[in-house]
Design a protein around this motif. Structure first.
Motif, PDB file in Angstrom:
ATOM      1  N   VAL A  66       0.842  -1.206   0.000  1.00  0.00           N
ATOM      2  CA  VAL A  66       0.000   0.000   0.000  1.00  0.00           C
ATOM      3  C   VAL A  66       0.874   1.253   0.000  1.00  0.00           C
ATOM      4  N   ASN A  67       1.933   1.238   0.821  1.00  0.00           N
ATOM      5  CA  ASN A  67       2.850   2.385   0.842  1.00  0.00           C
ATOM      6  C   ASN A  67       3.441   2.626  -0.539  1.00  0.00           C
ATOM      7  N   ARG A  68       3.846   1.531  -1.180  1.00  0.00           N
ATOM      8  CA  ARG A  68       4.461   1.671  -2.502  1.00  0.00           C
ATOM      9  C   ARG A  68       3.453   2.224  -3.509  1.00  0.00           C
ATOM     10  N   VAL A  69       2.218   1.694  -3.469  1.00  0.00           N
ATOM     11  CA  VAL A  69       1.191   2.172  -4.398  1.00  0.00           C
ATOM     12  C   VAL A  69       0.910   3.650  -4.163  1.00  0.00           C
ATOM     13  N   LYS A  70       0.792   4.040  -2.880  1.00  0.00           N
ATOM     14  CA  LYS A  70       0.527   5.442  -2.564  1.00  0.00           C
ATOM     15  C   LYS A  70       1.680   6.334  -3.024  1.00  0.00           C
ATOM     16  N   GLN A  71       2.913   5.865  -2.813  1.00  0.00           N
ATOM     17  CA  GLN A  71       4.064   6.646  -3.252  1.00  0.00           C
ATOM     18  C   GLN A  71       4.096   6.763  -4.770  1.00  0.00           C
ATOM     19  N   VAL A  72       3.779   5.646  -5.442  1.00  0.00           N
ATOM     20  CA  VAL A  72       3.745   5.673  -6.908  1.00  0.00           C
ATOM     21  C   VAL A  72       2.664   6.625  -7.393  1.00  0.00           C
ATOM     22  N   GLU A  73       1.493   6.601  -6.712  1.00  0.00           N
ATOM     23  CA  GLU A  73       0.416   7.517  -7.094  1.00  0.00           C
ATOM     24  C   GLU A  73       0.852   8.965  -6.910  1.00  0.00           C
ATOM     25  N   THR A  74       1.547   9.243  -5.798  1.00  0.00           N
ATOM     26  CA  THR A  74       2.027  10.604  -5.556  1.00  0.00           C
ATOM     27  C   THR A  74       3.047  11.019  -6.607  1.00  0.00           C
ATOM     28  N   ILE A  75       3.986  10.101  -6.883  1.00  0.00           N
ATOM     29  CA  ILE A  75       5.005  10.400  -7.895  1.00  0.00           C
ATOM     30  C   ILE A  75       4.361  10.550  -9.268  1.00  0.00           C
ATOM     31  N   SER A  76       3.393   9.673  -9.570  1.00  0.00           N
ATOM     32  CA  SER A  76       2.727   9.741 -10.873  1.00  0.00           C
ATOM     33  C   SER A  76       1.979  11.054 -11.032  1.00  0.00           C
ATOM     34  N   ALA A  77       1.329  11.490  -9.940  1.00  0.00           N
ATOM     35  CA  ALA A  77       0.611  12.766 -10.007  1.00  0.00           C
ATOM     36  C   ALA A  77       1.583  13.918 -10.241  1.00  0.00           C
ATOM     37  N   SER A  78       2.729  13.877  -9.524  1.00  0.00           N
ATOM     38  CA  SER A  78       3.734  14.925  -9.721  1.00  0.00           C
ATOM     39  C   SER A  78       4.312  14.863 -11.128  1.00  0.00           C
ATOM     40  N   GLU A  79       4.564  13.639 -11.590  1.00  0.00           N
ATOM     41  CA  GLU A  79       5.116  13.483 -12.931  1.00  0.00           C
ATOM     42  C   GLU A  79       4.116  13.959 -13.984  1.00  0.00           C
ATOM     43  N   LYS A  80       2.828  13.646 -13.760  1.00  0.00           N
ATOM     44  CA  LYS A  80       1.799  14.089 -14.700  1.00  0.00           C
ATOM     45  C   LYS A  80       1.730  15.608 -14.740  1.00  0.00           C
ATOM     46  N   GLN A  81       1.795  16.218 -13.544  1.00  0.00           N
ATOM     47  CA  GLN A  81       1.772  17.676 -13.486  1.00  0.00           C
ATOM     48  C   GLN A  81       3.000  18.255 -14.185  1.00  0.00           C
ATOM     49  N   PHE A  82       4.160  17.641 -13.936  1.00  0.00           N
ATOM     50  CA  PHE A  82       5.393  18.101 -14.575  1.00  0.00           C
ATOM     51  C   PHE A  82       5.296  17.976 -16.092  1.00  0.00           C
ATOM     52  N   ARG A  83       4.776  16.832 -16.554  1.00  0.00           N
ATOM     53  CA  ARG A  83       4.666  16.625 -17.996  1.00  0.00           C
ATOM     54  C   ARG A  83       3.670  17.602 -18.619  1.00  0.00           C
ATOM     55  N   ASN A  84       2.572  17.861 -17.895  1.00  0.00           N
ATOM     56  CA  ASN A  84       1.605  18.823 -18.420  1.00  0.00           C
ATOM     57  C   ASN A  84       2.246  20.193 -18.596  1.00  0.00           C
ATOM     58  N   ILE A  85       3.086  20.560 -17.613  1.00  0.00           N
ATOM     59  CA  ILE A  85       3.771  21.852 -17.714  1.00  0.00           C
ATOM     60  C   ILE A  85       4.774  21.823 -18.855  1.00  0.00           C
ATOM     61  N   VAL A  86       5.589  20.759 -18.870  1.00  0.00           N
ATOM     62  CA  VAL A  86       6.657  20.661 -19.865  1.00  0.00           C
ATOM     63  C   VAL A  86       6.098  20.601 -21.283  1.00  0.00           C
ATOM     64  N   GLU A  87       5.009  19.839 -21.447  1.00  0.00           N
ATOM     65  CA  GLU A  87       4.484  19.622 -22.785  1.00  0.00           C
ATOM     66  C   GLU A  87       3.659  20.793 -23.298  1.00  0.00           C
ATOM     67  N   ASN A  88       3.431  21.782 -22.439  1.00  0.00           N
ATOM     68  CA  ASN A  88       2.635  22.927 -22.873  1.00  0.00           C
ATOM     69  C   ASN A  88       3.417  24.233 -22.860  1.00  0.00           C
ATOM     70  N   VAL A  89       4.717  24.160 -22.663  1.00  0.00           N
ATOM     71  CA  VAL A  89       5.540  25.361 -22.757  1.00  0.00           C
ATOM     72  C   VAL A  89       6.186  25.408 -24.133  1.00  0.00           C
ATOM     73  N   GLN A  90       6.525  26.606 -24.564  1.00  0.00           N
ATOM     74  CA  GLN A  90       7.130  26.759 -25.883  1.00  0.00           C
ATOM     75  C   GLN A  90       8.572  26.282 -25.898  1.00  0.00           C
TER      76      GLN A  90
END
Length: 502
Positions: free
Chosen positions: A281-305
């Motif tokens: 459960v800890n690993r899944v929660k950590q992965v979810e947190t990392i995935s959310a951060s990574e998704k946010q990072f990718r959204n930022i990265v993929e939408n900048v010029q």
């Protein structure tokens, strides 16, 4: 097995008693005899002689066979009974379960005893009129029951332990919380034998469930109640084993329900499972947190010029954002290639600082240079970067690359226009200078003859003539001033302008 998903209700279906029970320690003994008095006396005196023995009395072989699967530790049987004798019953029991079988009879002899042992009987005790012989019978029962239970528990524990070992990768490889839950419940059912179990997550100290999956009775436990570790409690019609989960982010526990008490072997195995599930459960929660951060990072990265580039310390590209398409590259085409491969040869010296930062960890400055795009065209870029340093070691370098080709083209156009303007100004100055000098010669002639007229013939001229001559002289002076101004203007482009702070 299918499980239903429930969002937390705090209303318990079964009320817990305040008594926290240890695992059951009593030895269950089946006693078969066709005489009710013998059953009564045996139960009374044996349980009095040893309170750890629980005598279950039956009168027929059918009743005895029905109880074989209820955790029996020993069987005590009469020899002569209406439906079957003790030796035949022993053979029947041994064909089903390897349970200690004690022949307890008042009609025995050495011949009967020998035949009984050959039939598989584990012990032989004669009935006596003196009640003290029940103490001997109790000791014999206890000895065989202890040995049987120890072997049974060891065998059951080993089977479960092997099962737990086999399912370690199954739970550890779960990718979602629901997946962890379902796999855990399957383990509790298939490995531990708990057909009635449940997985709980709670979100505060009051024990409000936010996730419940399984078919165990509903409970409402606070976080404080989970601090005692694994506990067994009695419900209205059975027993529940409560196993806290070791988790960092959320609170939770497992429950298993059955009609009889849980034994000692359940505790260490359930503790091991709880540790495993908690880690999953800890690993899944950590992965979810990392995935959310990574998704946010990718959204930022993929939408900048800007083109975001992650490079390894040696300079090879580990990731490049989709905006690399502005240079006519697909991101996948550049991964694992060196960034320097894109730079034109004449500008390679301008990325020396970039490679130095990849080693030293120093933040880089903004450099401008040219790269060759995927279409063969040359692009001007502005490159800034910052190394990611962990424990003094550069792990990767994050770069922002901006296409400044349009700016460079404007600058080049501007520089070209300025050069052309300077040339035009020079030509104009030269023309003005030449024209000014050429105009001075006829002007000097006009001025000279006007002076002659003024000096020698002024008195001869009438009033109108004098006015005409005066107009000629004034016009000549104006013309001279104009020519002098033109000469001054032509010299402006030839003089270095000095600026002073004011």
């Amino acid at each position: 097995m299918l499980y239903n998903f429930h969002i937390g209700s705090r209303v318990p279906v079964f009320e817990l008693t305040s008594e926290v029970l240890p695992p059951s320690d009593k030895y269950v003994v089946l006693h078969i005899d066709d005489e009710s008095e013998q059953l009564f006396f045996a139960k009374t005196f044996i349980e009095e002689a040893d309170p750890e023995l629980e005598i279950v009395s039956v009168r027929t072989p059918d009743d005895l066979m029905e109880h074989l699967d209820t955790g029996v530790d020993c069987i005590v049987s009469d020899y002569v009974m209406p439906d079957v004798n003790g030796m035949d019953l022993c053979k029947l029991v041994k064909s089903k379960r390897n349970i200690p079988f004690i022949m307890y009879t008042g009609r025995g002899s050495e011949v009967v005893a020998e035949a009984a042992f050959q039939a598989g009987v584990d012990d032989y005790v004669r009935k006596e009129a003196d009640p003290s012989h029940y103490q001997l019978l109790a000791r014999r029962i206890k000895s065989h029951a202890e040995t049987h239970r120890r072997k049974r528990e060891e065998s059951r524990y080993q089977e479960r332990l092997e099962g737990v070992r086999e399912i370690l990768p199954v739970i550890s490889s779960a990718n979602t919380l629901d997946d962890v839950t379902i796999r855990t419940l399957n383990v509790l059912d298939e490995v531990m034998g708990y057909s009635c179990s449940c997985f709980w997550l709670i979100d505060d100290d009051m024990g409000v469930p936010v996730k419940r999956m399984g078919n165990s009775p509903r409970l409402s436990l606070s976080v404080d109640e989970l601090k005692d570790g694994i506990t067994q409690r009695r419900l209205d019609n059975g027993y529940v084993l409560i196993v806290p989960l070791s988790m960092d982010i959320v609170y939770g526990y497992l429950t298993a329900y059955q009609a009889k008490p849980f034994d000692q072997t359940d505790y260490p195995l359930m503790e091991a499972i709880s540790l495993l599930v908690g880690q999953a459960v800890n690993r899944v929660k950590q992965v979810e947190t990392i995935s959310a951060s990574e998704k946010q990072f990718r959204n930022i990265v993929e939408n900048v010029q800007d083109v975001i580039v992650l490079t390894k310390p040696e300079g090879s590209i580990n990731y490049i954002s989709p905006s690399a398409e502005i240079f006519r590259f697909k991101p996948s085409e550049l991964v694992d290639h060196m960034w320097g491969e894109l730079v034109v040869n004449e500008d390679l010296d301008k990325i020396a600082d970039f490679y130095y930062s990849s080693i030293s960890g120093e933040k880089g400055k903004i450099n401008e240079y040219r790269i060759q795009g995927g279409d063969g065209e040359i692009y001007w870029v502005s490159h800034s970067w910052a190394p990611v340093v962990v424990d003094g070691v550069v792990k990767q370098v994050v770069s922002a690359v901006n296409d400044i080709t349009w700016r460079k083209r404007i600058e080049n156009t501007l520089y070209t226009s300025l050069d052309e303007l300077e040339k035009v100004n020079r030509d104009l100055n030269d023309f003005t200078h030449i024209v000014s000098h050429d105009l001075k010669a006829p002007l000097m002639t006009i001025e000279s003859f006007s002076d002659f007229l003024l000096e020698d013939y002024f008195d001869v001229l009438d009033e109108n003539g004098q006015e005409y001559l005066d107009s000629i002289l004034k016009a000549s002076n104006n013309m001279r001033e104009l020519i002098d101004n033109l000469l001054t203007l032509s010299r402006v482009g030839r003089i270095n302008t000095e600026y002073r702070e004011v």
